[in-house]
Design an enzyme around this catalytic site. Structure first.
Site, mmCIF file in Angstrom:
data_model
loop_
_atom_site.group_PDB
_atom_site.id
_atom_site.type_symbol
_atom_site.label_atom_id
_atom_site.label_comp_id
_atom_site.label_asym_id
_atom_site.label_seq_id
_atom_site.Cartn_x
_atom_site.Cartn_y
_atom_site.Cartn_z
ATOM 1 N N LYS A 98 0.815 -1.217 0.000
ATOM 2 C CA LYS A 98 0.000 0.000 0.000
ATOM 3 C C LYS A 98 0.842 1.258 0.000
ATOM 4 O O LYS A 98 0.455 2.269 -0.580
ATOM 5 C CB LYS A 98 -0.964 0.018 1.192
ATOM 6 C CG LYS A 98 -2.140 -0.932 1.036
ATOM 7 C CD LYS A 98 -3.286 -0.529 1.943
ATOM 8 C CE LYS A 98 -4.457 -1.478 1.763
ATOM 9 N NZ LYS A 98 -5.525 -1.243 2.747
ATOM 10 N N LYS A 132 -6.233 -10.297 -8.211
ATOM 11 C CA LYS A 132 -7.420 -10.294 -7.341
ATOM 12 C C LYS A 132 -8.490 -9.359 -7.874
ATOM 13 O O LYS A 132 -8.174 -8.302 -8.415
ATOM 14 C CB LYS A 132 -7.003 -9.786 -5.947
ATOM 15 C CG LYS A 132 -6.997 -10.858 -4.885
ATOM 16 C CD LYS A 132 -6.659 -10.266 -3.539
ATOM 17 C CE LYS A 132 -7.893 -9.798 -2.793
ATOM 18 N NZ LYS A 132 -7.632 -9.485 -1.384
ATOM 19 N N LYS A 187 -11.536 -3.243 -6.204
ATOM 20 C CA LYS A 187 -12.311 -2.043 -6.465
ATOM 21 C C LYS A 187 -11.494 -1.010 -7.235
ATOM 22 O O LYS A 187 -12.042 -0.091 -7.827
ATOM 23 C CB LYS A 187 -12.810 -1.435 -5.154
ATOM 24 C CG LYS A 187 -11.687 -0.923 -4.251
ATOM 25 C CD LYS A 187 -12.264 -0.116 -3.106
ATOM 26 C CE LYS A 187 -11.299 0.117 -1.976
ATOM 27 N NZ LYS A 187 -9.962 0.586 -2.278
#
Ligand code: TRP
Length: 346
Positions: free
Chosen positions: A115, A207, A210
């Site tokens: 991240k 994966k 969003k």
């Protein structure tokens, strides 16, 4: 060893666009847990702000996750549904845990590395300390079982490390306050089910996410029936027909993913599904999968829309859940304060 009451805790971040991955990887399993355990399901808004969120968007996302929980079949009266920031004990215990966890432990977290990306100096302190808050979420209820996806396993191990170190560092004080053999339980991950990792419909090695720029890569919990069906029809596959045996799915990430989704939505075994569709045209399978997905998601989507039209009701559910969560968390946090040596009004 102290006997801890069995209790489930899990959380979902309100960061926009819930999709099939969130449903199958988390929410559907939260629903199943209700029969076996007392469950606490938390919309983790404090985790969400470890990266900047638009305030209006955050409010909407908190309500959307809550609506998805309820629409999927979580019973907010029999169990607890609430948002993290309404129970101050989460942040309070997180501070204590920041002082228990070691820099070296947090430095090893792969999610932080992903991240934060290249520019770690620009990441928020909150993003780094995120796993200590997650440990506090769980342990402020002394929860014993945590349904999570594969990607949260490392964070859960860290929660166990924090619980262990707290129990050791304060062993004498814990005993002096009348607790036998440790104050916190070591929470167990519950990782199971066919599709704990739902992959992108455009690339079976990535994966479902969003943040994927292609909306065709995911099925959103707000998609209507036609959109769902068309996305499944357009899902990437290879030119081979479906295999008749599970072995034949090896190395065929897209086919594997679609069969796993079918399995998770229907509760049927992969072998059974391949027994029915193996050897046949991919299009036949896709039509069946589209029908199944629509049949399963549409009622949820419709109910979510209905709930979202009445934000005051959702807010009331969260307020009620938060009040009940606080009655569990407050005495545990008070004991932590006593154990650590803080002075509080009695
Ligand atoms: N970190 C989890 C995620 O991103 C969300 C989360 C926060 C959580 N606190 C938790 C999950 C406690 C389980 C238990 O998915």
């Amino acid at each position: 060893m102290t006997k801890f009451v069995e209790r489930v805790f899990s959380g979902v971040q309100p960061t926009g666009n819930l999709h099939l991955g969130n449903y199958l990887g988390a929410i559907q399993r939260f629903v199943e847990m209700q029969n076996k355990y007392n469950c606490i399901y938390c919309v983790v808004d404090e985790h969400a702000i470890t990266v900047w969120q638009d305030p209006k968007g955050l409010q909407n996302a908190i309500r959307e996750v809550t609506a998805a929980f309820i629409a999927s079949g979580i019973d907010p009266k029999a169990h607890i549904v609430f948002n993290q920031s309404q129970v101050a004990e989460h942040a309070e215990l997180a501070w204590v845990f920041n002082c228990v966890a070691r820099m070296g432990w947090l430095n090893r977290m792969t999610q932080f590395k992903e991240k934060a990306g290249k520019d770690k100096e620009a990441a928020s302190v909150g993003l780094f300390a995120y796993p200590a808050l997650m440990a506090a979420d769980i342990l402020v209820y002394r929860a014993t079982h945590v349904p999570v996806g594969e990607d949260q396993k490392q964070h859960l191990e860290l929660s166990r490390d924090i619980a262990t170190k707290f129990n050791n560092d304060f062993a004498e004080s814990i005993a002096a306050h009348g607790f036998e053999d440790g104050f916190f339980p070591l929470p167990e991950p519950l990782i199971q089910g066919a599709a704990t990792r739902v992959m992108s419909l455009r690339d079976g090695t990535k994966k479902m996410s969003k943040s994927d720029p292609s909306d065709l890569s995911r099925i959103n919990m707000t998609d209507d029936a036609d959109t769902i069906a068309s996305k499944i029809r357009k899902a990437r596959t290879d030119p081979e027909p479906l295999p008749s045996e599970e072995e034949g799915l090896k190395g065929r990430a897209e086919a594997d993913n679609l069969v796993a989704i079918f399995s998770a939505l229907s509760g049927r075994m992969v072998a059974d599904i391949l027994g029915e569709f193996g050897g046949g045209q991919f299009s036949t399978f896709k039509t069946a999968l589209a029908d199944l997905t629509v049949a399963k998601l549409s009622p949820i989507t419709t109910e979510m829309k209905r709930l979202m039209a009445d934000p005051a009701h959702i807010d009331a559910v969260l307020a009620d859940g938060s009040a009940r969560a606080r009655t569990i968390a407050a005495p545990i946090m008070n004991s932590v304060k006593d154990i650590v040596g803080f002075i509080r009004a009695k």
